[in-house]
Motif scaffolding. Sequence first.
Motif, PDB file in Angstrom:
ATOM      1  N   PHE A 165      46.196  37.737  42.006  1.00  0.00           N
ATOM      2  CA  PHE A 165      45.114  38.078  40.968  1.00  0.00           C
ATOM      3  C   PHE A 165      45.248  39.581  41.040  1.00  0.00           C
ATOM      4  O   PHE A 165      45.132  40.246  42.381  1.00  0.00           O
ATOM      5  N   ILE A 166      45.298  40.105  39.843  1.00  0.00           N
ATOM      6  CA  ILE A 166      45.420  41.618  39.683  1.00  0.00           C
ATOM      7  C   ILE A 166      44.217  41.986  38.768  1.00  0.00           C
ATOM      8  O   ILE A 166      44.062  41.405  37.797  1.00  0.00           O
ATOM      9  N   ARG A 167      43.524  43.075  39.215  1.00  0.00           N
ATOM     10  CA  ARG A 167      42.418  43.576  38.434  1.00  0.00           C
ATOM     11  C   ARG A 167      42.600  45.008  38.079  1.00  0.00           C
ATOM     12  O   ARG A 167      42.947  45.839  39.059  1.00  0.00           O
ATOM     13  N   PRO A 168      42.649  45.637  37.273  1.00  0.00           N
ATOM     14  CA  PRO A 168      42.672  47.203  36.437  1.00  0.00           C
ATOM     15  C   PRO A 168      41.536  47.573  36.970  1.00  0.00           C
ATOM     16  O   PRO A 168      40.343  47.107  36.878  1.00  0.00           O
ATOM     17  N   GLU A 169      41.514  48.871  37.607  1.00  0.00           N
ATOM     18  CA  GLU A 169      40.116  49.500  38.291  1.00  0.00           C
ATOM     19  C   GLU A 169      40.235  50.839  37.594  1.00  0.00           C
ATOM     20  O   GLU A 169      41.329  51.330  36.842  1.00  0.00           O
ATOM     21  N   ALA A 170      39.148  51.836  37.774  1.00  0.00           N
ATOM     22  CA  ALA A 170      39.197  52.882  37.049  1.00  0.00           C
ATOM     23  C   ALA A 170      40.273  53.772  37.570  1.00  0.00           C
ATOM     24  O   ALA A 170      40.929  54.498  36.567  1.00  0.00           O
ATOM     25  N   GLU A 171      40.737  53.664  38.847  1.00  0.00           N
ATOM     26  CA  GLU A 171      42.003  54.304  39.258  1.00  0.00           C
ATOM     27  C   GLU A 171      42.801  53.244  39.774  1.00  0.00           C
ATOM     28  O   GLU A 171      42.443  52.793  40.920  1.00  0.00           O
ATOM     29  N   GLY A 172      44.044  52.897  39.332  1.00  0.00           N
ATOM     30  CA  GLY A 172      44.810  51.953  39.716  1.00  0.00           C
ATOM     31  C   GLY A 172      44.646  50.642  39.522  1.00  0.00           C
ATOM     32  O   GLY A 172      43.485  50.001  38.524  1.00  0.00           O
ATOM     33  N   TYR A 173      44.877  49.775  40.582  1.00  0.00           N
ATOM     34  CA  TYR A 173      44.570  48.220  40.413  1.00  0.00           C
ATOM     35  C   TYR A 173      44.241  47.664  41.776  1.00  0.00           C
ATOM     36  O   TYR A 173      44.557  48.351  42.880  1.00  0.00           O
ATOM     37  N   ALA A 174      43.311  46.584  41.719  1.00  0.00           N
ATOM     38  CA  ALA A 174      43.273  45.733  43.040  1.00  0.00           C
ATOM     39  C   ALA A 174      43.933  44.412  42.940  1.00  0.00           C
ATOM     40  O   ALA A 174      44.217  44.085  42.026  1.00  0.00           O
ATOM     41  N   ALA A 175      44.411  43.833  44.023  1.00  0.00           N
ATOM     42  CA  ALA A 175      45.144  42.689  43.866  1.00  0.00           C
ATOM     43  C   ALA A 175      44.962  41.795  45.148  1.00  0.00           C
ATOM     44  O   ALA A 175      44.373  42.275  46.149  1.00  0.00           O
ATOM     45  N   GLU A 176      45.154  40.673  44.643  1.00  0.00           N
ATOM     46  CA  GLU A 176      44.626  39.535  45.828  1.00  0.00           C
ATOM     47  C   GLU A 176      46.133  38.662  45.965  1.00  0.00           C
ATOM     48  O   GLU A 176      46.277  38.085  44.784  1.00  0.00           O
ATOM     49  N   ILE A 177      46.677  38.655  46.714  1.00  0.00           N
ATOM     50  CA  ILE A 177      48.023  37.823  46.719  1.00  0.00           C
ATOM     51  C   ILE A 177      47.676  36.526  47.579  1.00  0.00           C
ATOM     52  O   ILE A 177      47.495  36.436  48.672  1.00  0.00           O
ATOM     53  N   MET A 178      47.672  35.362  46.845  1.00  0.00           N
ATOM     54  CA  MET A 178      47.362  34.028  47.362  1.00  0.00           C
ATOM     55  C   MET A 178      48.513  33.361  47.917  1.00  0.00           C
ATOM     56  O   MET A 178      48.378  32.477  48.856  1.00  0.00           O
ATOM     57  N   ASP A 179      49.577  33.535  47.152  1.00  0.00           N
ATOM     58  CA  ASP A 179      50.801  33.036  47.477  1.00  0.00           C
ATOM     59  C   ASP A 179      51.662  33.932  48.043  1.00  0.00           C
ATOM     60  O   ASP A 179      52.066  34.983  47.775  1.00  0.00           O
ATOM     61  N   ASP A 180      52.181  33.463  49.545  1.00  0.00           N
ATOM     62  CA  ASP A 180      53.040  34.060  50.139  1.00  0.00           C
ATOM     63  C   ASP A 180      54.154  34.775  49.598  1.00  0.00           C
ATOM     64  O   ASP A 180      54.535  35.606  49.951  1.00  0.00           O
ATOM     65  N   ARG A 181      54.600  33.810  48.728  1.00  0.00           N
ATOM     66  CA  ARG A 181      55.882  34.214  48.070  1.00  0.00           C
ATOM     67  C   ARG A 181      55.850  35.414  47.392  1.00  0.00           C
ATOM     68  O   ARG A 181      56.947  36.334  47.209  1.00  0.00           O
ATOM     69  N   ARG A 229      44.783  47.735  52.685  1.00  0.00           N
ATOM     70  CA  ARG A 229      43.739  46.395  52.680  1.00  0.00           C
ATOM     71  C   ARG A 229      42.410  46.581  52.201  1.00  0.00           C
ATOM     72  O   ARG A 229      41.907  47.590  52.780  1.00  0.00           O
ATOM     73  N   ALA A 230      41.845  45.979  51.514  1.00  0.00           N
ATOM     74  CA  ALA A 230      40.553  45.979  50.861  1.00  0.00           C
ATOM     75  C   ALA A 230      39.902  44.869  50.396  1.00  0.00           C
ATOM     76  O   ALA A 230      40.836  43.967  50.221  1.00  0.00           O
ATOM     77  N   HIS A 231      38.581  44.681  50.479  1.00  0.00           N
ATOM     78  CA  HIS A 231      38.187  43.476  50.106  1.00  0.00           C
ATOM     79  C   HIS A 231      38.320  43.406  48.649  1.00  0.00           C
ATOM     80  O   HIS A 231      37.904  44.143  47.853  1.00  0.00           O
ATOM     81  N   VAL A 232      39.046  42.416  48.274  1.00  0.00           N
ATOM     82  CA  VAL A 232      39.374  42.171  46.519  1.00  0.00           C
ATOM     83  C   VAL A 232      39.139  40.577  46.210  1.00  0.00           C
ATOM     84  O   VAL A 232      39.729  39.845  47.086  1.00  0.00           O
ATOM     85  N   ALA A 233      38.218  40.348  45.629  1.00  0.00           N
ATOM     86  CA  ALA A 233      38.025  38.963  45.206  1.00  0.00           C
ATOM     87  C   ALA A 233      37.670  39.019  43.759  1.00  0.00           C
ATOM     88  O   ALA A 233      36.829  39.737  43.370  1.00  0.00           O
ATOM     89  N   PRO A 234      38.247  38.198  43.070  1.00  0.00           N
ATOM     90  CA  PRO A 234      37.760  38.203  41.551  1.00  0.00           C
ATOM     91  C   PRO A 234      36.483  37.645  41.265  1.00  0.00           C
ATOM     92  O   PRO A 234      35.970  36.852  42.188  1.00  0.00           O
ATOM     93  N   ARG A 235      35.708  38.221  40.468  1.00  0.00           N
ATOM     94  CA  ARG A 235      34.416  37.980  39.976  1.00  0.00           C
ATOM     95  C   ARG A 235      34.457  37.005  39.037  1.00  0.00           C
ATOM     96  O   ARG A 235      35.346  37.135  37.953  1.00  0.00           O
ATOM     97  N   PHE A 236      33.806  35.951  38.907  1.00  0.00           N
ATOM     98  CA  PHE A 236      33.712  34.780  38.041  1.00  0.00           C
ATOM     99  C   PHE A 236      32.571  34.822  37.176  1.00  0.00           C
ATOM    100  O   PHE A 236      31.459  35.232  37.859  1.00  0.00           O
ATOM    101  N   SER A 237      32.364  34.489  36.005  1.00  0.00           N
ATOM    102  CA  SER A 237      31.248  34.495  35.233  1.00  0.00           C
ATOM    103  C   SER A 237      30.158  33.367  35.999  1.00  0.00           C
ATOM    104  O   SER A 237      30.622  32.241  36.402  1.00  0.00           O
ATOM    105  N   GLU A 238      29.216  33.596  35.923  1.00  0.00           N
ATOM    106  CA  GLU A 238      28.031  33.064  36.598  1.00  0.00           C
ATOM    107  C   GLU A 238      27.056  32.398  35.768  1.00  0.00           C
ATOM    108  O   GLU A 238      26.453  31.311  36.018  1.00  0.00           O
TER     109      GLU A 238
END
Lengths: 339, 339, 323, 323, 267, 267
Positions: free
Chosen positions: B160-176, B186-195
Motif C-alpha cells: 500500500f502506498i499513499r502520497p502525503e504532503a511530503e513524500g509517501y507512506a507505505a505498508e509492505i504486506m508481501d515480503d517479496r 518505521r511509522a504507523h501506516v495503515a490504509p484508511r477505508f471508506s466508512e
Amino acid sequence: MMKTLRLDNEQAENAFRAIADDYTVVAPKRCAGRGRFSDTDLTTYETVESLGEIEFSAKTYFSAKSVLLPIREVMFSFNRGEAEEVRTSMPPTIVFLRACDIHALAVLDAMFLEHGGREDCYYARRRENMICFLLECPGPFDECFCVSMGTSRTKDYAVFIRPEAEGYAAEIMDDRFERYFPFGDRAHVAPRFSEEDPIPVALPRHVEASLFADASWKEYSQRCIACGRCNTSCPTCTCFTVQDIPAADDRDSPTRQRIWSSCQVKDFSLLAGNHDFRLAHGDKMRYRVLHKITDFAKTFGLPMCVGCGRCDIVCPEYISMRKCIETINTICRRGAEVG
Amino acid sequence: MMKTLRLDNEQAENAFRAIADDYTVVAPKRCAGRGRFSDTDLTTYETVESLGEIEFSAKTYFSAKSVLLPIREVMFSFNRGEAEEVRTSMPPTIVFLRACDIHALAVLDAMFLEHGGREDCYYARRRENMICFLLECPGPFDECFCVSMGTSRTKDYAVFIRPEAEGYAAEIMDDRFERYFPFGDRAHVAPRFSEEDPIPVALPRHVEASLFADASWKEYSQRCIACGRCNTSCPTCTCFTVQDIPAADDRDSPTRQRIWSSCQVKDFSLLAGNHDFRLAHGDKMRYRVLHKITDFAKTFGLPMCVGCGRCDIVCPEYISMRKCIETINTICRRGAEVG
Amino acid sequence: MYDTKAIMRKAFRISKVRNESAIRIRVPGGHLDAAHLSVIRELAETFGNGTVHLTTRQGYEIPGVKLTDLGAISRHMAEMIADIEVACGVVLESPEDGYPAAGTRNVCACIGNRVCRFANFDTTALARKIEQAIYPNHTHLKVAITGCPNDCIKAHLHDIGIVGTVVPEYDPSRCIGCEACLDNCKKKITNALSFEDFAITRDEDYCLRCGECILKCPTGAFSRGKKLYRILLGGRTGKRNPRLAQTFVENATQDIVLGICRNLHRFIATYIDQSKAKEHMGYIIDRTGFDTFKSFVLEGLTLGPDVKVVQPTNPGYVYPRRP
Amino acid sequence: MYDTKAIMRKAFRISKVRNESAIRIRVPGGHLDAAHLSVIRELAETFGNGTVHLTTRQGYEIPGVKLTDLGAISRHMAEMIADIEVACGVVLESPEDGYPAAGTRNVCACIGNRVCRFANFDTTALARKIEQAIYPNHTHLKVAITGCPNDCIKAHLHDIGIVGTVVPEYDPSRCIGCEACLDNCKKKITNALSFEDFAITRDEDYCLRCGECILKCPTGAFSRGKKLYRILLGGRTGKRNPRLAQTFVENATQDIVLGICRNLHRFIATYIDQSKAKEHMGYIIDRTGFDTFKSFVLEGLTLGPDVKVVQPTNPGYVYPRRP
Amino acid sequence: MENIYTAAAATVLDITAHTDTERSFRLATDIQASPGQFVMVSLPHAGEAPIAISEIGATDISITVRNVGKVTSGLFRLRPGDRLFVRGPYGVGFPLDLFEGGRLLVIAGGSGLAAVKPLVEHYLQTSRLHRLKQLDVLVGFRSPKHVLFKDHLKHWARDCGVVVTVDTTEDETESWAGGIGFVVSYIKTVGNIGPGTSAVLTGPPLMMGNAVKELVRHQVQEDRIWLSFERHMKCGVGKCGHCRIRDKYVCVDGPVFSYVEARELID
Amino acid sequence: MENIYTAAAATVLDITAHTDTERSFRLATDIQASPGQFVMVSLPHAGEAPIAISEIGATDISITVRNVGKVTSGLFRLRPGDRLFVRGPYGVGFPLDLFEGGRLLVIAGGSGLAAVKPLVEHYLQTSRLHRLKQLDVLVGFRSPKHVLFKDHLKHWARDCGVVVTVDTTEDETESWAGGIGFVVSYIKTVGNIGPGTSAVLTGPPLMMGNAVKELVRHQVQEDRIWLSFERHMKCGVGKCGHCRIRDKYVCVDGPVFSYVEARELID
C-alpha cells in the motif's frame, strides 16, 4: 382694425369650418405611417378640414412652398403645332405658416415676380390667391436659427391662431376674416416669437476665393450623399426643370411640364454633350450653401436662407447648415488674415 | 512480516523505479486530451514508469480488468487445419487498485477460474502473474457504494502506498517487496477505508416476478441509449464474443479472437436466424442490473457489483445504478405486499 | 451636426429615430464575463430606453440613446471595451473614445467545447484570437466559428466560416465491434465507416471529421487526434443572391486559420470597389477570381501535405433582375 | 441520477463537463428589458462560472451550473421567465418549474424597425406573437424573422424565415425625376424600376418590395403601402446537406404568417419519424412532399388574391456519402 | 398675364450640314437679336434648349447645333419647311459700343464659333468695316474635318485677319493648309495686341482660361476681355436656376461676361 | 493448462438435405454424447456456433442445421470428406433416469425436432423399447415442404405414437396426409396424459409456452415437463456470458431445464 379674442374649442372649430367653406386651408398635419421609415409619421402640409387636424407643435418636414410651386406643373400643351397655356387656377387658399416660412415667401416672390424683369405667371396667379395665417413657434426648435437670419418675427399675416390649454386664442389682422369670429371675449392676444437661437449664426461678410479650393468641401464630399433632401424640404429653393410629357390620350400633343429640380442631384449641372462640371458632392453643397447665405443676397438684398432648419432635420447624414456656415466663416476669416 | 514506513519523494521514486525494473506496473494515470470530449482528460489504467505519473486522487474511467482480460485477445490460430493455441504470456504485473476493484477480482476469478467447472487458461495465466498494490480512497467518491456492497475494505494486497504532503507512506504486506524499501523510518501506516457511502444501497432480498413486467423498464427504455459504457467500464463485466479474423499475412490461417462483449449493445442476444429477443433498452438494463445484484450471487455467493460507481460516472444519460436498485427494491416491496 | 460615417465607424448605429443612435458592443465569440451585464444594464437605463437587443451577431445593441450622448457613452464603456478587447490581444489606443472601427463585424462563435459535447475545440478562444487578427479594421468582413460541422452558428452564411474538426484516431485493440460509431455515421453523417474483419475502416474521402465516432465509442477505441479546421468561404445572405459558403481549405491548422484571417484585409483593401460604401468580400472574389484571392490570402503560409485548397462553387440562388 | 431528456426538455443543456449543465434563456426576438440582465448576472455568478454566452439564437446560455442546482435555478428564474414569456402571451402553468419545453427554438429576429432604417416592420413584436403561436412545444422548429430582404438574421438557414416587405406606393405628382430610387434599385437590387415619360414604373414581377425606393426618395413620392411578408421555407445547416430556404409564400399578411406558424406543429407531429430524437422539419417535408406540407399548414387560412404560394427548390449542397 | 415660357412657331427655311454632327438651321422669325444673344428652341416631345444665334437676318435667324442631346437630335430629323418653336432673343450680347474704334480679337474654339459669328459678321458688313481699327479671328478645331463655317472663314479672310488652326491632322485624308496646334499658341502671331485691345473668347473653359492668361501676358486689360458662357438652362429668363453661377444668371446676366465679372464666377 | 476453447478436427462423413435450408451432417468423432447435449462446431473464418446433436453414433454424431448464419452457411458449402472443428459434448441432456418406466410425450416444433431426435431414438432402440410405458412424438412444421426427418418419422411410427402436423398446406403442391394446425392442439388427441406423464418440449418459445399450459391443463406435473432452450453461445463452457438467463447458463446448466426451473428464467 385688429381684433383679438379667445375662443373655446367649439367656437374655434365653428369659425374654422366657416373659413374652410370659403377657402382651401393648408396646414401642418401629422400623417400617420407616412414617414420614410417603417412605422413613422410625417408632419407635412396638407389640406385640412378642421382645426383639430392641425399639428401646431411640430415643424413640418416639407415646407409649404408646393402650394405656390407644385412639384409638377403643366405649363402648356402643344396642340396641333401651337403652344397653348394651361390655365390652372388655385382657389383662395389659406396657409398656416411660421414666421420664417412667411419670410420665405419674399424669396420666392423675388425670384418669380422680379428676377429677369418678368413675372412667372403661374406663380403670380397662385400668389395672389394665397393668404397667410401665422403659426406660433413653441420656442425655437433645436435646428432653428431664424433670429440670426432676421426671420423670427413677422406682421405679414391675416390671422394668428394659437391652441391653448382650453380653446384657442386668435388675432385677426385682416378685416376680411373678422366676420368668421363673431364671438369670443376680447383679450390681449399676440404671437410670441423666438427671441434667441439655440445656436446663433453669423453670415460671412465677404467670401474669399480661397473658400472654393478649401479642403472642407472634400470632407463634405465624403459625407454628403447628394440626395437633395435639403432642396426639396427648403422653403426657398425654387429650381425647376422642364420636360415634355406625352398626353395620355394623344401622344401627338405633349404637355410641357415643369418639375422641381435640385442642385444636389445628378444631371442638374449637365451640359449638352453629357459633361457635368459639378460632380463632387462637396462642390454641390458649396454651390447651394453660398447661394443661400451670400449669392442670393447680392442680387436681391436679402439672404435666401430663412433659418428654418429643415435642411438640418431632413439630412440623413446629419450635415448641419449652421456648422457649414461656421466652417465657411472660419475659412474666410483665415483667408482674410492670409490675404 | 508487515513493514510500514514513510519515504521522502526521492526514496519513494527510487523504490518505485527498482520495482518497475522487475515488474510491469499498471496504475491510474491522467491522460491529457484523451477524454471523449474535446480538451478533456481521461484517467485510466496505463503502464507507469514512476510514482509521479500515478493519479492517486481520481477514480479511473475504465477499470483495470483489461490487464487480465484484454479487450481483444488472440486465442488460437487455425494453422493448416489444426487449432494451435497462441501462448501470450503476461510478465509479472503490479496493478494499483482500490479496495472495490480488488474485490472485483473475486468476481472475475469466480467466472474464469470456477464457473462451468473449468479454468479459462488465458485468464488463469495472467492472474497468476498479477500482484495488487492498494490505492487508498480519498474518502468516498460521489458515486461510490462499496460500503453497502461490503467491498470497501481489503487486506488482499502486496503493498500500500499513499502520497502525503511530503513524500509517501507505505505498508509492505508481501515480503517479496521488502527489499525495495531498504530505507525510511518505521511509522504507523495503515490504509484508511471508506466508512460510509454517500447514498447507501440495500440489495433486494427476493426478486418478484412482477418486476419483469414493471413499467419502470419502459421508462428506462426512453432514457437508456444502450451504449454499453456501463459494461465497458465495469470491473466485473466479463462477457465476450468470439470471432475468426484472417491473419494479415495468410488469409487461410485465421486466428480466433475473443473480444469484450456488452449485454447492452446490439446483437448480444441475437439468435441464429436474426431474432433478437431482448431489444428494449430497459430490458437490457434489467438483465444487466439483476445480474450484478442478485443473479450472479445466486450462483457464486457474492454479488457481482462491487459498488465502484463507474457505471454511474460513465453513463451519458446519467442513469444511476443506485437509483435503479432503489427502483427494483420499491417494485419488489410492492410486489411482495400484493403477492 | 454629426458625421454619420464617423459615428458608424465607431460601431454606433444611425437609428431611424432622428437624433438617436444605438450602442453596439462587440462580444467576440459571444462569451462574456457576467460582470459586464451590469455595465450594459446601466448603459441601457442611463442612456438608452431601458432595453437591450441581442444582435444577430452575438453582440449587444442598446437602442434609444441620444447622438449627443455618444461621447459620454464611449467614456462610460471604456473600461468594459478595454476588458473585452485587450483580453483578446487587440491594441486599443484610447478606449475612452469607444470602438476604433466597426467594419470587421463581431466574430461569432457557437458555445464550443466549453460546454457542448459535439464541439471539437474551444471556439471562444479562437474567436478571441481572430478578433486580434482582424480588428480594428474598417473593411467589412464577417467571420464565424463553429465547433463542429453541425454549424449552429451558420458559418455557411459568412464570408469566412471556421468549422472545427478532429482527426479520429482508431486503436483496433480497444474496439469491441459494437458498431455504434458506424451505425451513427451511416444514419446521420456520410457512412464513412465500414466494418470488416472485426475492425473499423474509416474512408478519408468521405469522413467529415465531425468526431461523432469518438463520442459514440464506449471503449475509447476512437480517440481525438489533431484538431483541424475546415475553412468555408463565400457565404452571404442579402437581397439579391443569397448563397452558401463552401469548403475553401480542408484540414487547416489553427496557424493557417489565423494566417488567412490576417491576410483577408489586405486582399479586400487591394481589390475593393472604392466607389461602394461597403463591398462584401464575396463580390470582390467574384470579380477578382478565386485564384487571385487564393494567392493573396495564402501568402506567407506553409500548408502541410494534408491541407487541401479547393475552389468553392457557392450554391445559392438569385432573385431575378429585370433585364 | 438525472433524466437527461427531461433536463433538455426544460431547456437546460447536458454539458461536456460531468454533472454540469448550462442554463438557457429564451429571448424572443432577442429583445429584452435591461433589468433582466441583473438576474442573468446573478444566475451566472451564483450558480454558474461567472460567464454568460450569447447564443447563436439570441438567447443566453449560462455555463458551469451544477445539475443538482437546476431546481433552485428554475425557481430563481421563474419571475424573469414569466415576465418574458407571459408578455408574449405564452401560457405558463408553473414558471417556478422553469421552461416547459425546448423543442421550438428561440424565435430569432433582427433588431427591426425599432432602430434599423431598412426594416419594414417591428420584428420584435412579431417574434413575440410567433413565440405565443409556437411555444411551448417539444417538436424541433427554428423560426427567424428579418425586417427586410437583407436578411441579417439569416432566415435563409431556418425552417421558417419571415422576411418583412412593403408595397411601395408611388405618387407621380410628387416625383422630381431624380431617379435616386431607380439608380439604387439598379445598382443594388433587381432593377425593377424604369423611368419613362418622366415617371417611375415599378415592375411587380421583379420588385422584391424591400422598400429602398421609399428610403431613397427625397420628396416622398414613394411611400409605405401594405406591410407584407415573404415566408421562406426549408433552410438548414447541418453536417450533411446545408441548404438555403426559399420563398414559400409571397405577399403574406401577418395573419397568414401567424396562421402558418400555428399549423406547423400539427404537421410535424403528424409526420415526424418517431424513431429519431429530433427530425428537422426540412427532412419531414422532403419525405411527405411539398403538397402535403402545403395543404397542412395552409389549412383554415384565407389567402388573398395577391398571395402566391410556390414550391421552394432549396439549393444547397451535399457532403458526399460513401455509397 | 404674359406667359414667359410659351414660344412661337417658326418654319425651317434651310439646313446646312457642316460636319456629321453639326448643322445650321435658318428659321423664319421676327426675332431681332444682337450678336451674342441666344434663343430657346423647342420641339414638342423633345423639349427645349438654349441655342446660340449664329446668324442674324432681317426676317430670319440661324442657329447652329451639335447633335448631342434630345432636342438637337430632334432638330436633326427636321427638313426645310418643318416647324419648331422658338422664343427670344435672350441674354446680354457683346458690348458693341465698347469695341467701336478699337482693335478686336475674336478667339473661338470649335462650335463656340457659332456664338461669335454674328459679332464678326456685324463688323464685316461693308458699312461697319471702318468701326474697328483691326479685327482678327482665331479659330481652333479638333481636326480638319471638324472645321465649321469653312466658306465663311474663307470669305472673312478678305476683310480681316483669320487664323484657323487644328489640334491635329492625324487620321485625316484631306490635306490641311491652316495652322496646327492649340489656338492659344497662335495669339502671339497676331500683331498689335496690347492695352487697347478688346478680346472676345468662346469655347471650352480650359481654352478660354489659357487664352485669358495669354492675353493678360500681352497686357490686354481684364475689363476688355469678354467671354461667352455655355450653361444648362431650362427657362432662359432667370427663373429655373440651372445657369446660375454665384450671383449671376448666364441667361439674363450673360451669356457674355467681361473677365472682371467672370473671374468671380467660380463654380 | 487445458485450453477449453480449442477444438478437434472432424471429417464430414455424409450430408443429408432435408429441405432447401436444412441439412444433416454426419461427422466422424469420438465424442460420446447423451440425448439433449450439443457441440460447438467451428469453421475457420466463419467462426463457431452451438449445434444440437441430432444423432448419436458410436464413432460419429450427426448435427442438423438451418442455413441462417455465418457458420451454418459455411457448413452448407462443405462436401463429404471436408473437415470442420468440433468440441463437446456440452450441456446437461435429458433426465433419462426420470423418464424410465413412465410415459413420455415428446413435442417438437420445426427444427427443434433435431434436439429431441436422439432422445426418441434412445428409447426406440429395440433394447430399450420396454423402458417406457408409452412414447408419443408430436411434431409440428410450418408446411409439408418444411417437414424434417420424414423417413425417421415414418420409421418411428412403427414403435411409438407419432403425430406430424403442419400449420398450413397452402401453396403446397404435394398432397398431405398428416394433421393440420398447431401441434399444441394435437396434445389432447394423444391419450393417457396425466400426472405421471413426462413431457419434453423443444421448438419456438411461443409453442413451448402454449404446450406447457396445455400439459398443465392435462395435469402433467410441472417438474415432469422438460424444455430444451436455444441461446446464443460463444463458448459453450459457461464463460462468454451470452447464454445466461438470470442465474442459469444454458450451456452448462441446460440446455434442458425442467419447467420448474425454466419458469424462473424470465428474460
